[in-house]
Design a protein around this motif. Sequence first.
Motif, PDB file in Angstrom:
ATOM      1  N   TRP A 481       0.842  -1.206   0.000  1.00 52.83           N
ATOM      2  CA  TRP A 481       0.000   0.000   0.000  1.00 52.83           C
ATOM      3  C   TRP A 481       0.868   1.244   0.000  1.00 52.83           C
ATOM      4  O   TRP A 481       0.595   2.211  -0.709  1.00 52.83           O
ATOM      5  N   ILE A 482       1.920   1.202   0.788  1.00 56.45           N
ATOM      6  CA  ILE A 482       2.788   2.386   0.857  1.00 56.45           C
ATOM      7  C   ILE A 482       3.473   2.616  -0.489  1.00 56.45           C
ATOM      8  O   ILE A 482       3.540   3.726  -0.996  1.00 56.45           O
ATOM      9  N   GLU A 483       3.919   1.521  -1.087  1.00 57.57           N
ATOM     10  CA  GLU A 483       4.570   1.646  -2.396  1.00 57.57           C
ATOM     11  C   GLU A 483       3.604   2.240  -3.428  1.00 57.57           C
ATOM     12  O   GLU A 483       3.958   3.135  -4.194  1.00 57.57           O
ATOM     13  N   ILE A 484       2.378   1.751  -3.388  1.00 58.55           N
ATOM     14  CA  ILE A 484       1.381   2.271  -4.322  1.00 58.55           C
ATOM     15  C   ILE A 484       1.111   3.744  -4.044  1.00 58.55           C
ATOM     16  O   ILE A 484       0.985   4.558  -4.941  1.00 58.55           O
ATOM     17  N   LYS A 485       1.068   4.066  -2.762  1.00 58.94           N
ATOM     18  CA  LYS A 485       0.800   5.473  -2.409  1.00 58.94           C
ATOM     19  C   LYS A 485       1.898   6.381  -2.980  1.00 58.94           C
ATOM     20  O   LYS A 485       1.614   7.385  -3.628  1.00 58.94           O
ATOM     21  N   ILE A 486       3.150   5.960  -2.768  1.00 59.29           N
ATOM     22  CA  ILE A 486       4.258   6.796  -3.246  1.00 59.29           C
ATOM     23  C   ILE A 486       4.196   6.930  -4.768  1.00 59.29           C
ATOM     24  O   ILE A 486       4.317   8.008  -5.326  1.00 59.29           O
ATOM     25  N   LYS A 487       3.942   5.792  -5.421  1.00 61.35           N
ATOM     26  CA  LYS A 487       3.921   5.823  -6.882  1.00 61.35           C
ATOM     27  C   LYS A 487       2.742   6.650  -7.404  1.00 61.35           C
ATOM     28  O   LYS A 487       2.861   7.366  -8.386  1.00 61.35           O
ATOM     29  N   SER A 488       1.569   6.487  -6.763  1.00 59.52           N
ATOM     30  CA  SER A 488       0.392   7.130  -7.348  1.00 59.52           C
ATOM     31  C   SER A 488       0.266   8.598  -6.966  1.00 59.52           C
ATOM     32  O   SER A 488      -0.397   9.351  -7.643  1.00 59.52           O
ATOM     33  N   GLU A 489       0.946   8.976  -5.897  1.00 62.76           N
ATOM     34  CA  GLU A 489       0.870  10.369  -5.458  1.00 62.76           C
ATOM     35  C   GLU A 489       1.230  11.318  -6.611  1.00 62.76           C
ATOM     36  O   GLU A 489       0.576  12.332  -6.817  1.00 62.76           O
ATOM     37  N   LYS A 490       2.251  10.928  -7.367  1.00 60.68           N
ATOM     38  CA  LYS A 490       2.722  11.806  -8.441  1.00 60.68           C
ATOM     39  C   LYS A 490       1.842  11.706  -9.687  1.00 60.68           C
ATOM     40  O   LYS A 490       2.022  12.452 -10.628  1.00 60.68           O
ATOM     41  N   LEU A 491       0.956  10.740  -9.675  1.00 62.32           N
ATOM     42  CA  LEU A 491       0.150  10.527 -10.878  1.00 62.32           C
ATOM     43  C   LEU A 491      -1.313  10.931 -10.670  1.00 62.32           C
ATOM     44  O   LEU A 491      -2.141  10.739 -11.541  1.00 62.32           O
ATOM     45  N   LYS A 492      -1.585  11.468  -9.467  1.00 62.49           N
ATOM     46  CA  LYS A 492      -2.957  11.885  -9.166  1.00 62.49           C
ATOM     47  C   LYS A 492      -3.409  12.962 -10.146  1.00 62.49           C
ATOM     48  O   LYS A 492      -2.666  13.884 -10.442  1.00 62.49           O
ATOM     49  N   VAL A 493      -4.628  12.838 -10.649  1.00 58.20           N
ATOM     50  CA  VAL A 493      -5.152  13.906 -11.508  1.00 58.20           C
ATOM     51  C   VAL A 493      -6.552  14.287 -11.022  1.00 58.20           C
ATOM     52  O   VAL A 493      -7.249  13.473 -10.415  1.00 58.20           O
ATOM     53  N   LYS A 494      -6.925  15.533 -11.311  1.00 54.83           N
ATOM     54  CA  LYS A 494      -8.202  16.037 -10.785  1.00 54.83           C
ATOM     55  C   LYS A 494      -9.391  15.332 -11.426  1.00 54.83           C
ATOM     56  O   LYS A 494     -10.354  14.981 -10.785  1.00 54.83           O
ATOM     57  N   ASN A 495      -9.315  15.157 -12.749  1.00 59.74           N
ATOM     58  CA  ASN A 495     -10.468  14.596 -13.451  1.00 59.74           C
ATOM     59  C   ASN A 495     -10.127  13.259 -14.088  1.00 59.74           C
ATOM     60  O   ASN A 495      -8.955  12.922 -14.233  1.00 59.74           O
ATOM     61  N   LYS A 496     -11.137  12.563 -14.504  1.00 53.63           N
ATOM     62  CA  LYS A 496     -10.943  11.291 -15.185  1.00 53.63           C
ATOM     63  C   LYS A 496     -10.073  11.516 -16.420  1.00 53.63           C
ATOM     64  O   LYS A 496     -10.392  12.362 -17.249  1.00 53.63           O
ATOM     65  N   PRO A 497      -8.962  10.772 -16.557  1.00 59.09           N
ATOM     66  CA  PRO A 497      -8.144  10.937 -17.762  1.00 59.09           C
ATOM     67  C   PRO A 497      -8.960  10.599 -19.015  1.00 59.09           C
ATOM     68  O   PRO A 497      -9.831   9.727 -18.986  1.00 59.09           O
ATOM     69  N   ALA A 498      -8.643  11.286 -20.121  1.00 61.66           N
ATOM     70  CA  ALA A 498      -9.468  11.162 -21.329  1.00 61.66           C
ATOM     71  C   ALA A 498      -9.547   9.734 -21.852  1.00 61.66           C
ATOM     72  O   ALA A 498     -10.557   9.327 -22.407  1.00 61.66           O
ATOM     73  N   ARG A 499      -8.492   8.952 -21.659  1.00 66.77           N
ATOM     74  CA  ARG A 499      -8.529   7.607 -22.236  1.00 66.77           C
ATOM     75  C   ARG A 499      -9.057   6.553 -21.261  1.00 66.77           C
ATOM     76  O   ARG A 499      -8.920   5.364 -21.515  1.00 66.77           O
ATOM     77  N   VAL A 500      -9.629   6.984 -20.141  1.00 69.31           N
ATOM     78  CA  VAL A 500     -10.200   6.012 -19.215  1.00 69.31           C
ATOM     79  C   VAL A 500     -11.713   5.960 -19.412  1.00 69.31           C
ATOM     80  O   VAL A 500     -12.373   6.990 -19.484  1.00 69.31           O
ATOM     81  N   ASN A 501     -12.237   4.746 -19.532  1.00 73.18           N
ATOM     82  CA  ASN A 501     -13.667   4.558 -19.727  1.00 73.18           C
ATOM     83  C   ASN A 501     -14.181   3.769 -18.519  1.00 73.18           C
ATOM     84  O   ASN A 501     -13.868   2.602 -18.359  1.00 73.18           O
ATOM     85  N   SER A 502     -14.938   4.465 -17.655  1.00 72.67           N
ATOM     86  CA  SER A 502     -15.335   3.827 -16.396  1.00 72.67           C
ATOM     87  C   SER A 502     -16.727   4.267 -15.971  1.00 72.67           C
ATOM     88  O   SER A 502     -17.105   5.430 -16.161  1.00 72.67           O
ATOM     89  N   LEU A 503     -17.494   3.326 -15.428  1.00 72.02           N
ATOM     90  CA  LEU A 503     -18.803   3.683 -14.874  1.00 72.02           C
ATOM     91  C   LEU A 503     -18.654   4.011 -13.394  1.00 72.02           C
ATOM     92  O   LEU A 503     -19.557   4.524 -12.768  1.00 72.02           O
ATOM     93  N   ILE A 504     -17.498   3.642 -12.840  1.00 74.83           N
ATOM     94  CA  ILE A 504     -17.252   3.877 -11.417  1.00 74.83           C
ATOM     95  C   ILE A 504     -16.400   5.130 -11.276  1.00 74.83           C
ATOM     96  O   ILE A 504     -15.443   5.311 -12.029  1.00 74.83           O
ATOM     97  N   SER A 505     -16.773   5.990 -10.329  1.00 74.42           N
ATOM     98  CA  SER A 505     -15.919   7.157 -10.069  1.00 74.42           C
ATOM     99  C   SER A 505     -15.170   6.925  -8.767  1.00 74.42           C
ATOM    100  O   SER A 505     -15.774   6.955  -7.695  1.00 74.42           O
ATOM    101  N   PRO A 506     -13.891   6.690  -8.805  1.00 73.42           N
ATOM    102  CA  PRO A 506     -13.150   6.481  -7.559  1.00 73.42           C
ATOM    103  C   PRO A 506     -12.987   7.812  -6.817  1.00 73.42           C
ATOM    104  O   PRO A 506     -13.274   8.868  -7.383  1.00 73.42           O
ATOM    105  N   SER A 507     -12.505   7.748  -5.604  1.00 67.77           N
ATOM    106  CA  SER A 507     -12.294   8.996  -4.865  1.00 67.77           C
ATOM    107  C   SER A 507     -11.173   9.798  -5.521  1.00 67.77           C
ATOM    108  O   SER A 507     -11.204  11.015  -5.547  1.00 67.77           O
ATOM    109  N   VAL A 508     -10.165   9.090  -6.013  1.00 69.79           N
ATOM    110  CA  VAL A 508      -9.035   9.769  -6.649  1.00 69.79           C
ATOM    111  C   VAL A 508      -8.711   9.070  -7.972  1.00 69.79           C
ATOM    112  O   VAL A 508      -8.589   7.848  -8.018  1.00 69.79           O
ATOM    113  N   TRP A 509      -8.590   9.867  -9.020  1.00 65.80           N
ATOM    114  CA  TRP A 509      -8.157   9.302 -10.314  1.00 65.80           C
ATOM    115  C   TRP A 509      -6.640   9.320 -10.388  1.00 65.80           C
ATOM    116  O   TRP A 509      -6.002  10.257  -9.893  1.00 65.80           O
TER     117      TRP A 509
END
Length: 581
Positions: A481-509
């Motif tokens: 979990w910590i590794e994922i947190k460190i890796k994803s922290e830098k990849l967090k984006v405000k909105n759904k990325p254009a190439r993602v197709n999802s019916l689920i809205s997670p708390s953080v994209w």
Amino acid sequence: MTFQELSLFFEKLEVTASRLTLIDILSELFKKSAKEEIQKIVYLTQGRIAPFFEATEIGMAEKNVAEAIARAYGSSKAEVLKFYSKLGDMGAVVTQLNSKSRTQSSKISVKEVFETLTQIAKTKGEGTVEKRAILFSELLKKLDANSAKYLVRIPLGNLRLGIGDPTVLDGLAKAKFGDKSKRKLLEGAYNRTSDLGLIAETLWREGLGAVLGLKIQVGKPIRSELCERLPNPEKAIEKMKVVDVQYKYDGFRVQIHKDGEKVTMFSRNLENMTHMFPELIKGTLEQVKAKTAILDTEALAYNPDSEEFLPFQETTKRRRKHNIEEVAKELPLKAFVFDLLYKDGKSYIDEPLTKRLEVLKETIKEDGILISTKTQTVSDSQTLSLILEDAISKGLEGVVIKKLDSKYEAGARNFNWVKLKRNSSGELNDTIDCVILGYVMGKGKRTAFGAGALLVGVYDDKKDEFVTVSKIGTGLTDEEWIEIKIKSEKLKVKNKPARVNSLISPSVWVEPKIVIEVLADEITRSPIHTAGAFINSSGEREPGYALRFPRLVSFRSNDKKAEDATTARELIEMYKLQNKK
Ligand code: ATP
């Protein structure tokens, strides 16, 4: 084109949530690009100054970029880094600092920016860090706020535009032929050269005929041919009749290019790995009896005396950037050569497999680091079963069977090559490579991290989209979990990325970049996931596919890009296979 104009396009690309709009914007951008600059613009759009496979890095880490920003805006490095840790994006830091000082319009051209970045990359020797920071800060001073925002993201390798190679090809096709589906015309050249900048420049300067004529080249990676799956030897022989059987080595794929005394090596996702494997360079120079050659190989740690293959977890320790010589001694690799694509000026990709293997045998001097794969022609399922058993008893993953008359189809995954693995009934016998798309906040134990589950997807290569397959909450250790947190922290984006197709809205994209290997019990149909989902002729949504009891096995981001994840089409094939056992 000025860099200011290019950055305005970047801004539009960054805010769109639709892939079709991405293509429209790219096409407009490319239409405005002159033939002298299209190649540079294509690379910059991907946050690069060279194709992905060239090791050219700008060579500035966060601290160095912070130093340059501080110099440019009269701030201090500490202040810049403080803002950075708060905002998580150097682009946002610059916007803040820059609005405090001045906004200006700048006439500096794309060419000039590109050349300065190249100069920074080439700076070597004493005082490099300082020299780079000065060059970069001089450049920043000449730029308006929006341009500066995008420029600082480039050396950090995070332009945040979310554009994949197929989308760039769509954009080029739309700009040149008015129709994105004409991307197909460019795909062959892409599979052979992996170089979008070269394709764009050739198209702009010489037209489509020249692009279609682009040949494989020593030094440019060829997109790897991949395997389909079949459930067992009986089905395999039924479908393929006569096959060449080879062991499936569980190491990592290395494409070796020899050009005289110069050897270059690429990973499956086209990264340059030359510096990582000195012993393979030596082996190639000693054993390849050709001036130029391109070989497809699987590298792994192997003990020829005991005939022991080391497990993937061991071999993978060699994918590292430091202490290479030392680790190479401890864990020397062998490369099992299973294909030859080019030799002494001649391309062999359109020759049948039998011919390629014949030339391969003549080309490799045996008894060394390179070992030509053992091959055997088989036309009955009993013999095939025996070879599969033998492979498994040797600790290998299984076998790869190949059609004797098949060409080398760069970038294809079809029934020319099929992998057969051990059949463990009940469970899926293959893992699935998923991409992290976001995370869902949770309660309890993991609140320290904040995530209760990861939203993961696979890649739909037809649409160039990431589609969801599962939420994963179990099987991860606290460290993971910590590794994922460190890796994803830098990849967090405000909105759904254009190439993602999802019916689920997670708390953080999260930008689709992190690849994880997942094991599941079963693939099931699911109305809430978008993998394989489609709208049928009566306008109703057909359910997608999902993973039952998914759990994380390993991180694959080292050797797989998001686009190398399992595809939606493969997932559907696996779904069909699981019912056939
Ligand atoms: P996996 O995760 O199962 O390795 P993958 O998605 O990386 O799958 P596949 O197409 O499923 O790739 O399997 C092909 C891979 O197997 C190749 O990319 C290569 O690295 C490896 N391989 C090992 N031995 C062989 C062989 N004899 N011929 C072709 N590929 C081989």
